[in-house]
Design a protein around this motif. Structure first.
Motif, PDB file in Angstrom:
ATOM      1  N   LYS A   8       2.855   2.423  20.085  1.00  0.00           N
ATOM      2  CA  LYS A   8       2.628   3.348  18.979  1.00  0.00           C
ATOM      3  C   LYS A   8       4.078   3.863  18.280  1.00  0.00           C
ATOM      4  CE  LYS A   8      -1.259   6.227  20.852  1.00  0.00           C
ATOM      5  NZ  LYS A   8      -1.833   7.480  21.197  1.00  0.00           N
ATOM      6  N   ILE A   9       5.078   3.761  19.096  1.00  0.00           N
ATOM      7  CA  ILE A   9       6.256   4.024  18.706  1.00  0.00           C
ATOM      8  C   ILE A   9       6.676   2.541  17.741  1.00  0.00           C
ATOM      9  CG2 ILE A   9       8.921   3.934  19.107  1.00  0.00           C
ATOM     10  CD1 ILE A   9       8.106   5.531  21.669  1.00  0.00           C
ATOM     11  N   LEU A  10       6.284   1.420  17.887  1.00  0.00           N
ATOM     12  CA  LEU A  10       6.543   0.283  17.109  1.00  0.00           C
ATOM     13  C   LEU A  10       5.923   0.682  15.863  1.00  0.00           C
ATOM     14  CD1 LEU A  10       8.285  -2.040  17.463  1.00  0.00           C
ATOM     15  CD2 LEU A  10       6.123  -3.330  17.920  1.00  0.00           C
ATOM     16  N   GLU A  11       4.533   0.968  15.973  1.00  0.00           N
ATOM     17  CA  GLU A  11       3.626   1.397  14.635  1.00  0.00           C
ATOM     18  C   GLU A  11       4.353   2.382  13.795  1.00  0.00           C
ATOM     19  OE1 GLU A  11      -0.582   2.956  13.418  1.00  0.00           O
ATOM     20  OE2 GLU A  11      -0.534   2.476  15.460  1.00  0.00           O
ATOM     21  N   PHE A  12       4.795   3.249  14.635  1.00  0.00           N
ATOM     22  CA  PHE A  12       5.625   4.602  13.806  1.00  0.00           C
ATOM     23  C   PHE A  12       6.680   3.901  12.966  1.00  0.00           C
ATOM     24  CE2 PHE A  12       9.582   7.200  14.244  1.00  0.00           C
ATOM     25  CZ  PHE A  12       9.260   8.102  13.178  1.00  0.00           C
ATOM     26  N   LEU A  13       7.616   3.045  13.809  1.00  0.00           N
ATOM     27  CA  LEU A  13       8.974   2.407  13.163  1.00  0.00           C
ATOM     28  C   LEU A  13       8.536   1.498  12.054  1.00  0.00           C
ATOM     29  CD1 LEU A  13      10.937   1.772  16.425  1.00  0.00           C
ATOM     30  CD2 LEU A  13      11.135   3.640  14.615  1.00  0.00           C
ATOM     31  N   GLU A  14       7.220   0.796  12.051  1.00  0.00           N
ATOM     32  CA  GLU A  14       6.843   0.068  11.029  1.00  0.00           C
ATOM     33  C   GLU A  14       6.457   0.775   9.770  1.00  0.00           C
ATOM     34  OE1 GLU A  14       4.264  -2.853  12.366  1.00  0.00           O
ATOM     35  OE2 GLU A  14       5.767  -3.809  13.614  1.00  0.00           O
ATOM     36  N   LEU A  15       5.826   2.030  10.337  1.00  0.00           N
ATOM     37  CA  LEU A  15       5.282   2.904   9.038  1.00  0.00           C
ATOM     38  C   LEU A  15       6.511   3.321   8.266  1.00  0.00           C
ATOM     39  CD1 LEU A  15       2.312   5.079  10.240  1.00  0.00           C
ATOM     40  CD2 LEU A  15       2.302   3.800   8.196  1.00  0.00           C
ATOM     41  N   VAL A  16       7.531   3.988   8.949  1.00  0.00           N
ATOM     42  CA  VAL A  16       8.581   4.466   8.281  1.00  0.00           C
ATOM     43  C   VAL A  16       9.477   3.409   7.698  1.00  0.00           C
ATOM     44  CG1 VAL A  16       8.453   6.532   9.635  1.00  0.00           C
ATOM     45  CG2 VAL A  16       9.885   4.799  10.481  1.00  0.00           C
ATOM     46  N   GLY A  17       9.441   2.203   8.203  1.00  0.00           N
ATOM     47  CA  GLY A  17      10.296   1.036   7.796  1.00  0.00           C
ATOM     48  C   GLY A  17       9.746   0.758   6.092  1.00  0.00           C
ATOM     49  N   ARG A  18       8.602   1.407   5.594  1.00  0.00           N
ATOM     50  CA  ARG A  18       7.826   1.072   4.459  1.00  0.00           C
ATOM     51  C   ARG A  18       8.905   1.779   3.322  1.00  0.00           C
ATOM     52  NH1 ARG A  18       1.594   2.271   4.944  1.00  0.00           N
ATOM     53  NH2 ARG A  18       1.013   0.623   6.563  1.00  0.00           N
ATOM     54  N   LEU A  19       9.420   2.866   3.826  1.00  0.00           N
ATOM     55  CA  LEU A  19      10.224   3.824   2.922  1.00  0.00           C
ATOM     56  C   LEU A  19      11.429   3.046   2.536  1.00  0.00           C
ATOM     57  CD1 LEU A  19       9.983   7.025   4.833  1.00  0.00           C
ATOM     58  CD2 LEU A  19       8.791   6.453   2.891  1.00  0.00           C
ATOM     59  N   LYS A  20      11.812   1.898   3.163  1.00  0.00           N
ATOM     60  CA  LYS A  20      12.948   1.159   2.772  1.00  0.00           C
ATOM     61  C   LYS A  20      12.745   0.314   1.446  1.00  0.00           C
ATOM     62  CE  LYS A  20      13.964  -0.801   6.999  1.00  0.00           C
ATOM     63  NZ  LYS A  20      14.655  -1.616   7.579  1.00  0.00           N
ATOM     64  N   HIS A  21      11.510   0.171   1.206  1.00  0.00           N
ATOM     65  CA  HIS A  21      11.115  -0.873   0.230  1.00  0.00           C
ATOM     66  C   HIS A  21      10.406  -0.239  -0.943  1.00  0.00           C
ATOM     67  CE1 HIS A  21      12.142  -3.747   2.705  1.00  0.00           C
ATOM     68  NE2 HIS A  21      11.769  -3.198   3.948  1.00  0.00           N
ATOM     69  N   ILE A  22       9.665   1.314  -0.812  1.00  0.00           N
ATOM     70  CA  ILE A  22       9.042   1.812  -1.765  1.00  0.00           C
ATOM     71  C   ILE A  22       9.907   2.568  -2.845  1.00  0.00           C
ATOM     72  CG2 ILE A  22       6.938   3.727  -2.373  1.00  0.00           C
ATOM     73  CD1 ILE A  22       6.099   3.278   0.591  1.00  0.00           C
ATOM     74  N   LYS A  23       9.814   2.031  -4.124  1.00  0.00           N
ATOM     75  CA  LYS A  23      10.704   2.603  -5.167  1.00  0.00           C
ATOM     76  C   LYS A  23      10.157   3.958  -5.335  1.00  0.00           C
ATOM     77  CE  LYS A  23      11.450  -1.982  -7.072  1.00  0.00           C
ATOM     78  NZ  LYS A  23      12.923  -1.857  -6.373  1.00  0.00           N
ATOM     79  N   ARG A  24      11.064   4.910  -5.899  1.00  0.00           N
ATOM     80  CA  ARG A  24      10.624   6.426  -6.319  1.00  0.00           C
ATOM     81  C   ARG A  24      10.001   6.146  -7.566  1.00  0.00           C
ATOM     82  NH1 ARG A  24      12.425  11.245  -4.627  1.00  0.00           N
ATOM     83  NH2 ARG A  24      14.332  11.838  -5.732  1.00  0.00           N
ATOM     84  N   THR A  25       8.873   7.033  -7.583  1.00  0.00           N
ATOM     85  CA  THR A  25       7.861   6.946  -8.852  1.00  0.00           C
ATOM     86  C   THR A  25       8.562   7.447 -10.140  1.00  0.00           C
ATOM     87  OG1 THR A  25       6.307   7.486  -7.112  1.00  0.00           O
ATOM     88  CG2 THR A  25       5.822   7.592  -9.684  1.00  0.00           C
ATOM     89  N   GLY A  26       9.412   8.274 -10.031  1.00  0.00           N
ATOM     90  CA  GLY A  26      10.073   8.910 -11.422  1.00  0.00           C
ATOM     91  C   GLY A  26      10.845   7.796 -11.993  1.00  0.00           C
ATOM     92  N   TRP A  27      11.369   7.032 -11.198  1.00  0.00           N
ATOM     93  CA  TRP A  27      12.130   6.086 -12.028  1.00  0.00           C
ATOM     94  C   TRP A  27      11.625   4.981 -12.440  1.00  0.00           C
ATOM     95  CZ3 TRP A  27      15.888   9.198 -12.270  1.00  0.00           C
ATOM     96  CH2 TRP A  27      16.329  10.011 -11.530  1.00  0.00           C
ATOM     97  N   VAL A  28      10.183   4.601 -11.837  1.00  0.00           N
ATOM     98  CA  VAL A  28       9.586   3.447 -12.287  1.00  0.00           C
ATOM     99  C   VAL A  28       8.928   3.640 -13.308  1.00  0.00           C
ATOM    100  CG1 VAL A  28       7.488   2.248 -11.259  1.00  0.00           C
ATOM    101  CG2 VAL A  28       9.070   2.624  -9.760  1.00  0.00           C
ATOM    102  N   ILE A  29       8.381   5.329 -13.556  1.00  0.00           N
ATOM    103  CA  ILE A  29       7.860   5.526 -14.724  1.00  0.00           C
ATOM    104  C   ILE A  29       8.944   5.622 -15.978  1.00  0.00           C
ATOM    105  CG2 ILE A  29       6.664   7.670 -16.089  1.00  0.00           C
ATOM    106  CD1 ILE A  29       5.629   8.298 -13.051  1.00  0.00           C
ATOM    107  N   CYS A  30      10.253   5.775 -15.645  1.00  0.00           N
ATOM    108  CA  CYS A  30      11.010   5.869 -16.836  1.00  0.00           C
ATOM    109  C   CYS A  30      11.748   4.401 -16.875  1.00  0.00           C
ATOM    110  CB  CYS A  30      12.241   6.677 -16.475  1.00  0.00           C
ATOM    111  SG  CYS A  30      11.640   8.255 -16.427  1.00  0.00           S
ATOM    112  N   PRO A  85       3.899  14.600 -10.323  1.00  0.00           N
ATOM    113  CA  PRO A  85       2.986  15.437 -11.402  1.00  0.00           C
ATOM    114  C   PRO A  85       2.325  14.107 -12.342  1.00  0.00           C
ATOM    115  CG  PRO A  85       4.911  16.515 -10.949  1.00  0.00           C
ATOM    116  CD  PRO A  85       5.342  15.538 -10.240  1.00  0.00           C
ATOM    117  N   HIS A  86       3.178  13.160 -12.619  1.00  0.00           N
ATOM    118  CA  HIS A  86       3.013  12.212 -13.593  1.00  0.00           C
ATOM    119  C   HIS A  86       1.549  11.133 -12.821  1.00  0.00           C
ATOM    120  CE1 HIS A  86       5.930  12.716 -16.574  1.00  0.00           C
ATOM    121  NE2 HIS A  86       6.773  12.810 -15.304  1.00  0.00           N
ATOM    122  N   CYS A  87       1.351  11.371 -11.558  1.00  0.00           N
ATOM    123  CA  CYS A  87       0.343  10.615 -10.904  1.00  0.00           C
ATOM    124  C   CYS A  87      -1.104  11.142 -11.132  1.00  0.00           C
ATOM    125  CB  CYS A  87       0.500  10.438  -9.271  1.00  0.00           C
ATOM    126  SG  CYS A  87       2.385   9.728  -9.195  1.00  0.00           S
TER     127      CYS A  87
END
Length: 200
Positions: A8-30, A85-87
């Motif tokens: 479960k901890i490994l699953e948690f770490l893999e989940l939060v690891g996604r945050l290293k790659h998800i770009k912030r939406t506000g900048w993507v929209i701009c 809010p743009h979503c």
């Protein structure tokens, strides 16, 4: 039991690891190229909590608590993504999805997860001075990042909406001082760019 917990901890770490790659939406929209990730945003917010000192922290905010809140405030986005809010997602629905995601995250890590969930709710409800300070950090990191992109693109006022949206919303005196300095540098950058443009 231990193996189940570790999985479960490994699953948690893999989940939060996604945050290293998800770009912030506000900048993507701009249409900002090579823009920051959610984890990058949380990292600099976390580092800013170290800047609290006896001199600039008269209300004796708990620095460690501020750091913890900074590190969990966007954690739900590893599941729901960075909703702005743009979503087109109503605020109530956004909060519901994020709270649900945080419950899932909390379930993976037991007592540690309960603590993260409580800190997340503290931030969401703005129910402590530390949560309010973390909100200041969230907004400040955003306008600082906006200014950095304006400088990189050599485009004054390119991301003005981020400044307009946060104007007058900073509460802590230390952050207010940093905002003033940022505004001063941004104005200077604008003048310098105008001079360069007119003499070109």
């Amino acid at each position: 039991m231990a193996l189940v917990e570790h999985s479960k901890i490994l699953e948690f770490l893999e989940l939060v690891g996604r945050l290293k790659h998800i770009k912030r939406t506000g900048w993507v929209i701009c249409d900002i190229n090579d823009c920051e990730t959610i984890a990058g945003h949380m990292y600099r917010m976390g580092l800013m909590t170290f800047l609290l000192t006896d001199e600039n922290n008269p209300t004796k905010l708990d620095r460690f608590r501020c750091l913890q809140i900074a590190l969990v405030h966007d954690l739900a986005e590893c599941i729901v993504g960075d909703l702005t809010p743009h979503c087109g997602v109503p605020p109530d629905e956004k909060h519901r999805r994020e709270a649900e995601a945080m419950k899932k995250i909390a379930e993976l890590t037991g007592i540690a997860g309960d603590k993260m969930f409580d800190l997340y709710m503290e931030y969401e409800n703005q129910s402590s001075p530390e949560a309010k300070f973390a909100k200041d950090l969230d907004r400040y990191d955003m306008i600082l990042q906006a200014f950095e992109y304006e400088k990189r693109e050599n485009s004054p006022k390119l991301l003005e909406e981020f400044f307009t949206g946060t104007y007058g919303k900073f509460d802590h005196p230390f952050i207010q001082d940093l905002v003033k300095e940022l505004y001063r540098q941004r104005e200077e950058f604008e003048k310098k760019t105008l001079v360069q443009t007119s003499s070109a």
